[in-house]
Design an enzyme around this catalytic site. Structure first.
Site, PDB file in Angstrom:
ATOM      1  N   CYS A   2      79.316 -28.358  91.732  1.00 20.58           N
ATOM      2  CA  CYS A   2      80.550 -28.466  92.531  1.00 20.58           C
ATOM      3  C   CYS A   2      81.760 -28.250  91.625  1.00 20.58           C
ATOM      4  CB  CYS A   2      80.649 -29.862  93.127  1.00 20.58           C
ATOM      5  SG  CYS A   2      79.190 -30.339  94.006  1.00 20.58           S
ATOM      6  N   ARG A  27      80.735 -21.518  89.578  1.00 15.89           N
ATOM      7  CA  ARG A  27      79.845 -22.677  89.402  1.00 15.89           C
ATOM      8  C   ARG A  27      78.831 -22.764  90.537  1.00 15.89           C
ATOM      9  NH1 ARG A  27      82.350 -26.694  86.024  1.00 15.89           N
ATOM     10  NH2 ARG A  27      81.366 -28.360  87.180  1.00 15.89           N
ATOM     11  N   TRP A  75      78.218 -27.739  95.962  1.00 17.46           N
ATOM     12  CA  TRP A  75      76.865 -27.159  95.829  1.00 17.46           C
ATOM     13  C   TRP A  75      75.939 -28.275  96.294  1.00 17.46           C
ATOM     14  CZ3 TRP A  75      72.490 -27.589  92.314  1.00 17.46           C
ATOM     15  CH2 TRP A  75      71.654 -26.485  92.341  1.00 17.46           C
ATOM     16  N   ASN A 101      81.798 -34.856  92.276  1.00 16.54           N
ATOM     17  CA  ASN A 101      80.662 -34.132  91.680  1.00 16.54           C
ATOM     18  C   ASN A 101      79.684 -35.176  91.204  1.00 16.54           C
ATOM     19  OD1 ASN A 101      81.877 -31.716  91.950  1.00 16.54           O
ATOM     20  ND2 ASN A 101      82.256 -31.346  89.785  1.00 16.54           N
ATOM     21  N   GLY A 102      78.380 -34.889  91.299  1.00 25.04           N
ATOM     22  CA  GLY A 102      77.395 -35.811  90.756  1.00 25.04           C
ATOM     23  C   GLY A 102      76.514 -36.389  91.857  1.00 25.04           C
ATOM     24  N   GLU A 483      62.969 -14.546  77.856  1.00 28.73           N
ATOM     25  CA  GLU A 483      64.374 -14.429  78.279  1.00 28.73           C
ATOM     26  C   GLU A 483      64.571 -13.194  79.142  1.00 28.73           C
ATOM     27  OE1 GLU A 483      66.711 -16.318  78.450  1.00 28.73           O
ATOM     28  OE2 GLU A 483      68.474 -15.032  78.727  1.00 28.73           O
ATOM     29  N   LYS A 487      66.116 -13.337  82.917  1.00 23.81           N
ATOM     30  CA  LYS A 487      67.292 -12.550  83.319  1.00 23.81           C
ATOM     31  C   LYS A 487      66.988 -11.700  84.545  1.00 23.81           C
ATOM     32  CE  LYS A 487      70.390 -14.077  81.424  1.00 23.81           C
ATOM     33  NZ  LYS A 487      69.702 -15.223  81.053  1.00 23.81           N
ATOM     34  N   GLU A 490      66.417 -13.881  87.735  1.00 20.65           N
ATOM     35  CA  GLU A 490      67.512 -14.715  88.260  1.00 20.65           C
ATOM     36  C   GLU A 490      68.648 -13.888  88.842  1.00 20.65           C
ATOM     37  OE1 GLU A 490      69.782 -17.236  85.623  1.00 20.65           O
ATOM     38  OE2 GLU A 490      69.390 -15.965  83.921  1.00 20.65           O
ATOM     39  N   HIS A 506      43.808 -12.525  78.265  1.00 19.33           N
ATOM     40  CA  HIS A 506      43.249 -13.823  78.688  1.00 19.33           C
ATOM     41  C   HIS A 506      43.555 -14.110  80.150  1.00 19.33           C
ATOM     42  CE1 HIS A 506      42.131 -14.768  74.563  1.00 19.33           C
ATOM     43  NE2 HIS A 506      43.287 -14.270  74.202  1.00 19.33           N
ATOM     44  N   LYS A 602      76.116 -22.398  87.535  1.00 21.36           N
ATOM     45  CA  LYS A 602      76.346 -22.143  86.111  1.00 21.36           C
ATOM     46  C   LYS A 602      75.935 -23.329  85.260  1.00 21.36           C
ATOM     47  CE  LYS A 602      77.517 -20.057  82.441  1.00 21.36           C
ATOM     48  NZ  LYS A 602      76.551 -19.055  81.941  1.00 21.36           N
TER      49      LYS A 602
END
Ligand code: AGP
Length: 607
Positions: A2, A27, A75, A101-102, A483, A487, A490, A506, A602
């Site tokens: 948020c 965000r 959010w 927020n939280g 990574e 990328k 996402e 395997h 974010k």
């Protein structure tokens, strides 16, 4: 997560709030709202979806008269992303409005108790419970600061909130616990926000609020108090160096592309003041009173975890320090084996990732030394680490982390060289080799990036049909493969898995066919021969291959992208942007929301 913005000053508040919320859009959010007091009435506007939906509701004549107010982008954590659950929330008397927020972890118990006392709730949120509890406290305490303090003693969990009252036009209260909140000091105006870009166009003078602090402010004054004792707290005003442009796109189509192309500068900025070329030494004053660790335990999430995994390979091979690396959300719930020889390194771009912070607090409680590697000055991780090293990458706005990882790799390598120098002074030549190669790296990368992007734009179009991808690497390029997969998935929403190339036989190779391409990281190092045989296994099953290669590796693959060659681990700084650009160009071609991918935020400030 948020976004919070609050304003008290001489301008019409609503345009300032809207502009602040727009700078916090990255965000991640699914609804928004704002509130202000005018003519002794609380005015509330909320909307689900993007900010444009909120702006379309701002038709009241009051909106240009109010000179203070609060705004929020939500959010969803408790309750659906709809208008009813959007912030601000009012108390039952419509005297108080609050944005938050939280997560209030004991909100249900408090809600039940207030309901039993006749309080009615309109939403499913913990935030509404918070504002109603403050209102309940106000009936007892008859003073808002005291009511807030009383409330904070009742609640458990994380919060950063801003509050206004119909009976106190122009005054704003705010407090935080384990969720970021900043105060911007203006001239005849003051700001509160969850992140610096929200008020950067107006002031660079910032006060970083800490846990258990409560601020009361209006257009011309501000005071900070201990939220339990209400004792005044002296706070330092810091000047931040970021300008508005730094947080803008700078002419690039997306923040992500801007931040990928910023990486040469990021490497320079990370190195500045940290390399003594005359004495061929690494300078890290933050570590001057810290002994070289016998063992290092790295804890992080997501991309920062991949940086930590890369660090394991580098630190063990160069400094001879055993390194464990763990995902914070796993680490925080498992048994912590006491090992006094360990130092913990927590890596986080935002410094606000809930799982990473929780793991840090756990480790600190057990008495371990905690080193933080972070990009945000004054963030929770920065303030709670015993020692913090800043990556100095500048604001990273795009949800997908790019330049932050680059900066993390630089600092991890500097840390490795620093400790190598301390542990094995005879290793001077590898340090001077690294320093020499590091110094020329930014310019080589700067020249390489435009051509790299052009080549990758073409390759990515040829593979945009794929539903799944393997990313393969060996040694320090295994974390790079992880990574690259993160990328791609996402920001393009194409499924991708990063694998240690030797693992293919395997099990995973069962997936290979013409519809399942592979992105192989195949630099000309001691493991190239091994990678070549892996690629032959893939081709025997008609799998298509894109390979990142270097001169002389002669791979017979479908698409090859040659990158420059440099010293040892520094080759990673050509490989990383290639992976980032592949994901970026694929996402752009598929028309995805590159900077704000669906479902992502974010900074993941809730677990
Ligand atoms: C990376 O592209 C993601 N956005 C995500 O994995 C991120 O790296 C992770 O949430 C950790 O964030 P932090 O570095 O701010 O702690």
């Amino acid at each position: 997560m948020c976004g919070i913005i609050a304003y008290a000053g001489h301008r019409p508040a609503v345009p300032v709030l809207i502009q602040g919320l727009k700078s916090l859009e990255y965000r991640g959010y699914d609804s928004s709202g704002l509130a202000f007091v005018h003519m002794n009435k609380l005015h509330l506007f909320r909307a689900s979806g993007k900010l444009e939906a909120l702006e379309s509701k701002l038709d009241s004549g009051h909106i240009l008269h109010a000179t203070s107010g609060i705004g929020h982008t939500r959010w969803a954590t408790h309750g659906l992303p709809n208008e009813t659950n959007a912030h601000p929330h009012l108390d039952v008397t419509a005297n108080l409005a609050l944005v938050h927020n939280g997560i209030i972890e004991n909100f249900q118990e408090i809600k039940d108790s207030l309901s039993n006392q006749g309080v009615c709730f309109c939403s499913e949120t913990d935030t509404e419970v918070l504002v109603c509890l403050i209102s309940h406290g106000l009936q007892k305490k008859k003073d808002i600061k005291k009511a807030i303090s009383w409330t904070l003693d009742q609640i458990e969990g994380s919060y950063a909130f801003a509050l206004i009252s119909r009976d106190h036009p122009g005054t704003i209260w705010a407090a935080r616990q384990a969720s970021p909140l900043l105060f911007g000091v203006g001239t005849g105006e003051n700001f509160i926000a969850s992140d610096i870009p929200a008020f950067l166009p107006f002031t660079k003078e910032v006060v970083f609020l800490e846990d258990n602090e409560l601020i009361e402010m209006n257009a011309g004054q501000w005071s900070v108090f201990n939220s339990s004792t209400l004792e005044p707290v002296n706070k330092e005003v810091k000047t931040v160096s970021w300008d508005v442009q730094a947080a803008k796109k700078g002419g690039y189509k997306h923040f992500m592309l801007k931040e990928i192309f910023e990486q040469p500068k990021v490497i320079k900025d990370c190195l500045s003041g940290r390399i003594n070329r005359e004495e061929q030494k690494i300078i890290l004053p933050e570590l001057q009173n810290i002994a070289v660790p016998k063992r290092l335990h790295i804890v992080a999430c997501g991309t920062s975890y991949h940086a930590g995994l890369w660090g394991k390979y580098v630190m063990e091979s160069m400094a001879g320090i055993p390194v464990d690396v763990e995902i914070a959300s796993e680490f925080r719930y498992k048994t912590l084996v006491p090992d006094k020889s360990k130092m913990f390194l927590f890596i986080s771009q935002s410094g606000e990732t809930a799982d990473t912070l929780a793991a840090l607090r756990l480790v600190k409680e057990k008495g371990f030394p905690v080193l933080g590697l972070c990009n945000v000055v004054g963030s929770s991780l920065a303030r709670e680490s015993h020692t913090v090293i800043y990556t100095q990458a500048g604001p990273e706005i795009s949800v997908a982390s790019t330049k932050a990882m680059c900066s993390q790799l630089v600092l991890i390598l500097l840390l490795t060289l620093y400790w190598t120098g301390k542990n094995n002074p005879e290793e001077k030549n590898s340090i001077s080799e690294a320093i020499k190669s590091f110094s020329s790296l930014p310019d080589v990368l700067e020249k390489e990036l435009p051509e790299m992007q052009r080549r990758i734009m073409g390759i990515s179009r040829d593979y945009s049909w794929a539903k799944s991808f393997f990313f393969l690497g060996r040694g320090i390029y295994y974390p790079m493969a992880l990574e690259g997969a993160l990328k791609l998935k996402e920001i393009s929403y194409i499924h991708a898995e990063g694998y240690a190339a030797g693992e293919l036989k395997h099990g995973p190779i069962a997936l290979i066919d013409e519809e399942f391409p592979t992105f192989a990281i195949a630099p000309s190092d001691h493991l190239l021969g091994k990678i070549k045989s892996n690629l032959k296994e893939i081709q025997a099953r008609k799998g298509k291959i894109i390979a990142l290669t270097q001169a002389g590796s002669e791979l017979n693959v479908d698409d090859e992208l040659q990158i420059p060659q440099t010293w040892g681990p520094l080759n990673s700084f050509f490989i990383l942007p290639a992976l980032q650009l592949f994901a970026y160009e694929t996402s752009v071609y598929l028309g995805k929301d590159v900077d704000q991918p669906r479902n992502l935020a974010k900074s993941v400030t809730v677990e």
